[in-house]
Design a protein around this motif. Structure first.
Motif, PDB file in Angstrom:
ATOM      1  N   THR A  63     -13.023  -0.899  -1.018  1.00  0.00           N
ATOM      2  CA  THR A  63     -13.024  -2.330  -0.725  1.00  0.00           C
ATOM      3  C   THR A  63     -14.447  -2.839  -0.504  1.00  0.00           C
ATOM      4  O   THR A  63     -14.771  -3.964  -0.889  1.00  0.00           O
ATOM      5  N   ARG A 107      -6.053  -5.044   1.041  1.00  0.00           N
ATOM      6  CA  ARG A 107      -4.924  -4.448   1.756  1.00  0.00           C
ATOM      7  C   ARG A 107      -3.715  -5.390   1.784  1.00  0.00           C
ATOM      8  O   ARG A 107      -2.595  -4.948   2.011  1.00  0.00           O
ATOM      9  N   TYR A 109      -2.448  -6.618  -0.691  1.00  0.00           N
ATOM     10  CA  TYR A 109      -1.739  -6.471  -1.963  1.00  0.00           C
ATOM     11  C   TYR A 109      -1.232  -5.051  -2.207  1.00  0.00           C
ATOM     12  O   TYR A 109      -0.751  -4.743  -3.296  1.00  0.00           O
ATOM     13  N   LYS A 110      -1.321  -4.172  -1.202  1.00  0.00           N
ATOM     14  CA  LYS A 110      -0.933  -2.777  -1.431  1.00  0.00           C
ATOM     15  C   LYS A 110       0.581  -2.628  -1.420  1.00  0.00           C
ATOM     16  O   LYS A 110       1.314  -3.464  -0.884  1.00  0.00           O
ATOM     17  N   VAL A 140      -5.771   1.347  -7.955  1.00  0.00           N
ATOM     18  CA  VAL A 140      -5.883   2.137  -6.724  1.00  0.00           C
ATOM     19  C   VAL A 140      -7.259   1.876  -6.119  1.00  0.00           C
ATOM     20  O   VAL A 140      -8.288   2.147  -6.757  1.00  0.00           O
ATOM     21  N   ASP A 143      -9.393   1.792   1.014  1.00  0.00           N
ATOM     22  CA  ASP A 143      -9.763   0.916   2.132  1.00  0.00           C
ATOM     23  C   ASP A 143     -10.952   1.551   2.855  1.00  0.00           C
ATOM     24  O   ASP A 143     -10.821   2.629   3.431  1.00  0.00           O
ATOM     25  N   GLU A 148      -7.836   4.943   3.467  1.00  0.00           N
ATOM     26  CA  GLU A 148      -6.552   5.034   2.784  1.00  0.00           C
ATOM     27  C   GLU A 148      -6.718   4.638   1.319  1.00  0.00           C
ATOM     28  O   GLU A 148      -7.318   3.610   1.001  1.00  0.00           O
ATOM     29  N   LYS A 149      -6.197   5.481   0.429  1.00  0.00           N
ATOM     30  CA  LYS A 149      -6.196   5.149  -0.989  1.00  0.00           C
ATOM     31  C   LYS A 149      -4.986   4.273  -1.249  1.00  0.00           C
ATOM     32  O   LYS A 149      -3.860   4.756  -1.273  1.00  0.00           O
ATOM     33  N   MET A 150      -5.214   2.977  -1.442  1.00  0.00           N
ATOM     34  CA  MET A 150      -4.119   2.016  -1.518  1.00  0.00           C
ATOM     35  C   MET A 150      -3.623   1.881  -2.958  1.00  0.00           C
ATOM     36  O   MET A 150      -4.400   1.593  -3.871  1.00  0.00           O
ATOM     37  N   LEU A 151      -2.339   2.090  -3.137  1.00  0.00           N
ATOM     38  CA  LEU A 151      -1.702   1.879  -4.419  1.00  0.00           C
ATOM     39  C   LEU A 151      -1.264   0.426  -4.481  1.00  0.00           C
ATOM     40  O   LEU A 151      -0.503  -0.039  -3.636  1.00  0.00           O
ATOM     41  N   CYS A 152      -1.759  -0.299  -5.475  1.00  0.00           N
ATOM     42  CA  CYS A 152      -1.440  -1.725  -5.624  1.00  0.00           C
ATOM     43  C   CYS A 152      -0.744  -1.923  -6.964  1.00  0.00           C
ATOM     44  O   CYS A 152      -1.228  -1.452  -7.997  1.00  0.00           O
ATOM     45  N   SER A 352       3.028   6.387   0.423  1.00  0.00           N
ATOM     46  CA  SER A 352       2.644   5.747  -0.834  1.00  0.00           C
ATOM     47  C   SER A 352       3.850   5.338  -1.672  1.00  0.00           C
ATOM     48  O   SER A 352       3.745   4.492  -2.561  1.00  0.00           O
TER      49      SER A 352
END
Length: 376
Positions: A63, A107, A109-110, A140, A143, A148-152, A352
């Motif tokens: 981010t 975050r 939109y995750k 991906v 954050d 945290e690896k955010m999956l969007c 996830s």
């Protein structure tokens, strides 16, 4: 989609044909240093477009790294975004396209949020054969505050167009070829065994598995093998379309935390997990894994499903050996550090959502056991 050797020469026509004129070219420092980004800018300018370059993409985009890209997007008053490079530039381009239109924080939109838009149009130009990001409604982003690896997810992230030019992949080194190739194979296999698998995703997944089985080792051994490189690029895109329509599963759920905590490339962390997670899941989708084995030519039509599925696990071990995939220990990850974050990684993997697509939906304890198995 424009597919073929030299297809990047058509990029300007693609963008003009979409009624766009001010693209932000999103790439990384490597492609800028090699001159590839400048050549791309020249191609766009020759077509009468007014592009601007942003080369601040980082591996496993964060981010924090999005902020300068967003400033460049707004300063240029861009009407579109070109993702030029591997999965990281394409994921960055997708994120910028959404934030540029909607604002807010990534975050917001995750997953499990499904993002419908609006977003600026994205044109994807991959230089690797693995992520399939040029054909998926997924990005991906890590954050920076929480790691945290955010999956969007959602149609807002689906590129409007893609250009697949095998010439762009010829400079890939062997390690990157191996990691991205196994990433594509993981996409295809998980799409096929997913609880959300369907006839459309099945056909693409099996085709991709067969193509990767025939060509990945050749591309790894000889980076100049234009036939193998072209086949791998197309297979990666087919696998991307497949999993975009059926989802990925446990390998990906467990892979993202490894990347976030230990900065292991996404494809490599998938490769570390792939054989063990497949063996764990085998009993719940034996016929499906048997189909994968036959597509990979690891089993024959005469083999029963149980035999073929077992041969598939053996084939994955063999592939990882041939492509010199290291274990986390051999990659240099400290065992105490690994053990310390394993409970958190297991929680993040489950959160996830990807493990819910797996033939066997694991418990937190089972995920921890799998992390322990693969360490050495």
């Amino acid at each position: 989609m424009r597919v073929g050797r030299g297809a990047t020469d058509e990029l300007g026509d693609v963008i003009t044909g979409l009624g766009l004129s001010r693209p932000l070219l999103v790439t990384d420092a490597f492609l800028e240093q090699t001159g590839a980004a400048e050549r791309m800018l020249a191609t766009l300018q020759k077509a009468g477009l007014r592009p601007r370059l942003f080369s601040g993409t980082v591996p496993d985009p964060t981010t924090d790294a999005l902020s300068p890209g967003l400033r460049a997007l707004h300063d240029h008053e861009a009407d579109s975004v070109i993702g030029f490079g591997g999965g990281s530039p394409m994921d960055t381009a997708k994120a910028l396209a959404l934030l540029g239109a909607q604002g807010g924080q990534m975050r917001d939109y995750k997953a499990p949020c499904v993002n419908l838009g609006p977003a600026l149009p994205v044109i994807a130009v991959p230089t690797t054969a693995g992520s399939g990001s040029e054909a998926t409604q997924v990005t991906v982003i890590t954050d920076s505050a929480t790691q945290e690896k955010m999956l969007c997810l959602g149609p807002a992230f689906l590129p409007l167009a893609a250009v697949l030019d095998v010439e762009l992949a010829l400079s890939m080194p062997p390690r990157l070829t191996a990691d991205t190739g196994i990433d594509a194979l993981t996409h295809a296999v998980e799409a096929y065994v997913s609880r959300k698998a369907n006839p459309f995703s099945d056909s693409l997944a099996l085709t991709a598995i067969a193509t990767i089985g025939r060509h990945l080792r050749h591309a790894y051994a000889d980076g100049g093998d234009i036939r193998a490189r072209g086949a791998m690029m197309l297979a990666a895109t087919q696998a991307g379309i497949a999993f975009s329509n059926s989802g990925v599963a446990l390998v990906h759920g467990m892979s993202r935390p490894i990347g976030a905590h230990f900065h292991v490339a996404h494809g490599l962390s998938n490769a570390m997990l792939f054989p063990a997670v497949t063996a764990f899941s085998l009993h719940a989708a034996t016929a499906r894994y048997a189909d994968c084995a036959r597509a990979l030519q690891a089993a024959t039509p005469a083999d029963g499903d149980a035999t073929a599925a077992a041969k598939f696990v053996d084939a994955l071990h063999s592939l990882c050996r041939d492509l010199h995939v290291p274990s986390p220990r051999d990659h240099g990850i400290d065992q105490d550090a690994w053990n310390r974050v394993t409970p958190l990684m297991a929680q993040q993997a489950l959160a996830s959502g990807s493990p819910a697509n797996n033939p066997v939906v694991p418990t937190t304890e089972e995920i921890q056991d799998l992390y322990a198995q693969i360490y050495a």
